[in-house]
Each structure stands twice: as structure tokens, then as C-alpha cells.
Design a protein around this motif. Structure first.
Motif, PDB file in Angstrom:
ATOM      1  N   MET A   1      32.462  55.303  44.446  1.00  0.00           N
ATOM      2  CA  MET A   1      31.790  54.042  44.705  1.00  0.00           C
ATOM      3  C   MET A   1      32.779  53.024  45.276  1.00  0.00           C
ATOM      4  SD  MET A   1      29.934  51.657  41.914  1.00  0.00           S
ATOM      5  CE  MET A   1      29.213  50.151  42.352  1.00  0.00           C
ATOM      6  N   VAL A   2      32.412  52.396  46.353  1.00  0.00           N
ATOM      7  CA  VAL A   2      33.252  51.384  46.977  1.00  0.00           C
ATOM      8  C   VAL A   2      32.863  50.022  46.428  1.00  0.00           C
ATOM      9  CG1 VAL A   2      33.877  50.280  49.146  1.00  0.00           C
ATOM     10  CG2 VAL A   2      33.488  52.737  49.084  1.00  0.00           C
ATOM     11  N   ARG A   3      33.844  49.271  46.011  1.00  0.00           N
ATOM     12  CA  ARG A   3      33.607  47.903  45.559  1.00  0.00           C
ATOM     13  C   ARG A   3      34.397  46.968  46.469  1.00  0.00           C
ATOM     14  NH1 ARG A   3      35.616  48.852  39.749  1.00  0.00           N
ATOM     15  NH2 ARG A   3      36.619  50.522  40.850  1.00  0.00           N
ATOM     16  N   HIS A   4      33.777  45.889  46.864  1.00  0.00           N
ATOM     17  CA  HIS A   4      34.384  44.944  47.789  1.00  0.00           C
ATOM     18  C   HIS A   4      34.162  43.528  47.261  1.00  0.00           C
ATOM     19  CE1 HIS A   4      33.909  42.638  51.791  1.00  0.00           C
ATOM     20  NE2 HIS A   4      35.156  42.609  51.410  1.00  0.00           N
ATOM     21  N   ARG A   5      35.232  42.760  47.206  1.00  0.00           N
ATOM     22  CA  ARG A   5      35.120  41.376  46.770  1.00  0.00           C
ATOM     23  C   ARG A   5      36.011  40.515  47.648  1.00  0.00           C
ATOM     24  NH1 ARG A   5      35.612  41.588  40.262  1.00  0.00           N
ATOM     25  NH2 ARG A   5      34.877  39.456  40.446  1.00  0.00           N
ATOM     26  N   ARG A   6      35.591  39.263  47.858  1.00  0.00           N
ATOM     27  CA  ARG A   6      36.365  38.323  48.675  1.00  0.00           C
ATOM     28  C   ARG A   6      36.481  36.998  47.936  1.00  0.00           C
ATOM     29  NH1 ARG A   6      37.501  37.389  54.445  1.00  0.00           N
ATOM     30  NH2 ARG A   6      37.720  35.147  54.779  1.00  0.00           N
ATOM     31  N   PHE A   7      37.672  36.425  48.004  1.00  0.00           N
ATOM     32  CA  PHE A   7      37.975  35.153  47.366  1.00  0.00           C
ATOM     33  C   PHE A   7      38.598  34.239  48.420  1.00  0.00           C
ATOM     34  CE2 PHE A   7      37.950  38.412  44.235  1.00  0.00           C
ATOM     35  CZ  PHE A   7      37.459  37.841  43.079  1.00  0.00           C
ATOM     36  N   GLU A   8      38.310  32.948  48.322  1.00  0.00           N
ATOM     37  CA  GLU A   8      38.883  31.987  49.263  1.00  0.00           C
ATOM     38  C   GLU A   8      39.436  30.780  48.523  1.00  0.00           C
ATOM     39  OE1 GLU A   8      36.027  31.008  52.290  1.00  0.00           O
ATOM     40  OE2 GLU A   8      36.217  32.996  53.216  1.00  0.00           O
ATOM     41  N   LEU A   9      40.459  30.193  49.131  1.00  0.00           N
ATOM     42  CA  LEU A   9      41.065  28.964  48.627  1.00  0.00           C
ATOM     43  C   LEU A   9      41.063  27.985  49.798  1.00  0.00           C
ATOM     44  CD1 LEU A   9      42.607  27.451  46.392  1.00  0.00           C
ATOM     45  CD2 LEU A   9      44.711  28.420  47.328  1.00  0.00           C
ATOM     46  N   ILE A  10      40.184  26.985  49.714  1.00  0.00           N
ATOM     47  CA  ILE A  10      40.033  26.021  50.802  1.00  0.00           C
ATOM     48  C   ILE A  10      40.154  24.620  50.221  1.00  0.00           C
ATOM     49  CG2 ILE A  10      38.467  25.109  52.558  1.00  0.00           C
ATOM     50  CD1 ILE A  10      37.266  27.942  52.708  1.00  0.00           C
ATOM     51  N   LYS A  64      43.172  31.754  38.717  1.00  0.00           N
ATOM     52  CA  LYS A  64      44.053  30.723  38.158  1.00  0.00           C
ATOM     53  C   LYS A  64      44.653  29.848  39.254  1.00  0.00           C
ATOM     54  CE  LYS A  64      45.496  32.831  33.847  1.00  0.00           C
ATOM     55  NZ  LYS A  64      46.614  33.410  33.077  1.00  0.00           N
ATOM     56  N   LEU A  65      44.854  30.435  40.442  1.00  0.00           N
ATOM     57  CA  LEU A  65      45.404  29.672  41.556  1.00  0.00           C
ATOM     58  C   LEU A  65      44.362  28.780  42.231  1.00  0.00           C
ATOM     59  CD1 LEU A  65      47.645  32.400  43.232  1.00  0.00           C
ATOM     60  CD2 LEU A  65      48.415  30.371  41.964  1.00  0.00           C
ATOM     61  N   GLY A  66      43.086  28.945  41.854  1.00  0.00           N
ATOM     62  CA  GLY A  66      42.041  28.108  42.413  1.00  0.00           C
ATOM     63  C   GLY A  66      41.142  28.803  43.415  1.00  0.00           C
ATOM     64  N   TYR A  67      41.346  30.090  43.647  1.00  0.00           N
ATOM     65  CA  TYR A  67      40.462  30.828  44.550  1.00  0.00           C
ATOM     66  C   TYR A  67      39.072  30.922  43.933  1.00  0.00           C
ATOM     67  CZ  TYR A  67      44.248  32.593  47.537  1.00  0.00           C
ATOM     68  OH  TYR A  67      45.291  32.699  48.419  1.00  0.00           O
ATOM     69  N   THR A  68      38.050  30.945  44.789  1.00  0.00           N
ATOM     70  CA  THR A  68      36.679  31.146  44.334  1.00  0.00           C
ATOM     71  C   THR A  68      36.121  32.381  45.029  1.00  0.00           C
ATOM     72  OG1 THR A  68      35.824  29.660  46.031  1.00  0.00           O
ATOM     73  CG2 THR A  68      36.242  28.714  43.857  1.00  0.00           C
ATOM     74  N   GLU A  69      35.262  33.093  44.320  1.00  0.00           N
ATOM     75  CA  GLU A  69      34.690  34.316  44.867  1.00  0.00           C
ATOM     76  C   GLU A  69      33.462  33.999  45.709  1.00  0.00           C
ATOM     77  OE1 GLU A  69      33.464  38.845  43.606  1.00  0.00           O
ATOM     78  OE2 GLU A  69      33.883  37.386  42.021  1.00  0.00           O
ATOM     79  N   LEU A  70      33.361  34.648  46.850  1.00  0.00           N
ATOM     80  CA  LEU A  70      32.188  34.517  47.708  1.00  0.00           C
ATOM     81  C   LEU A  70      31.162  35.558  47.304  1.00  0.00           C
ATOM     82  CD1 LEU A  70      34.418  33.089  49.378  1.00  0.00           C
ATOM     83  CD2 LEU A  70      33.187  33.848  51.384  1.00  0.00           C
TER      84      LEU A  70
END
Length: 80
Positions: A1-10, A64-70
Motif C-alpha cells: 500500500m502506498v501512502r502519501h502525505r504533504r506538509f507545508e510551512l508558509i 513541531k516546526l509549524g508545518y501543516t498537513e494538506l
């Protein structure tokens, strides 16, 4: 199973992303400035359990660094 997640810090002048793909016991990570060309880093693990523990640790660190998940819809629009 492929799992994909993205996080951004803006914020301010910061526009960074961190993206992770997990497949069986393999991990591929992209990180860098949004809209910049980046190369993936790959890593293999001896077991799915070891991989899962490592991924959870990485995600906790990004949060912890402030990234949020899309979510999936936001990920699609971020790619375009």
C-alpha cells in the motif's frame, strides 16, 4: 500500500514543503522551497514497523516546526 502525505510551512517569506511517500518498507521524501526543483531522498527499512516508527518521528518533528498537513484536495491544487 502506498501512502502519501504533504506538509507545508508558509508564513512571511517562507514557502517550504515536505512530502513523503511510503511503500511497503521504502520511504521517499521530497523537501524544499515551494515551486523549486528538488530531488527525492530514498531510504529502506528492515520492517514495516521500523518504517512506521521512523515516519511518525519525522512527522512529529515537522509539526513541531509549524508545518501543516494538506488534505488530498489541497495536494491536487498544490501540484498545479
Amino acid at each position: 500500500m502506498v501512502r502519501h502525505r504533504r506538509f507545508e510551512l508558509i508564513g512571511g517569506t517562507t514557502r517550504r514543503f515536505w512530502e513523503i511517500y511510503v511503500y511497503e518498507t521504502r520511504l521517499r521524501v521530497w523537501t524544499g522551497t515551494i515551486d523549486a526543483e528538488v530531488s527525492p531522498r530514498d531510504k529502506s527499512f528492515g520492517s514495516e514497523q521500523a518504517l512506521t516508527l521512523h515516519v511518525e518521528k519525522l512527522i512529529r518533528g515537522k509539526l513541531k516546526l509549524g508545518y501543516t498537513e494538506l488534505d488530498r484536495a489541497a495536494m491536487r491544487s498544490a501540484k498545479t
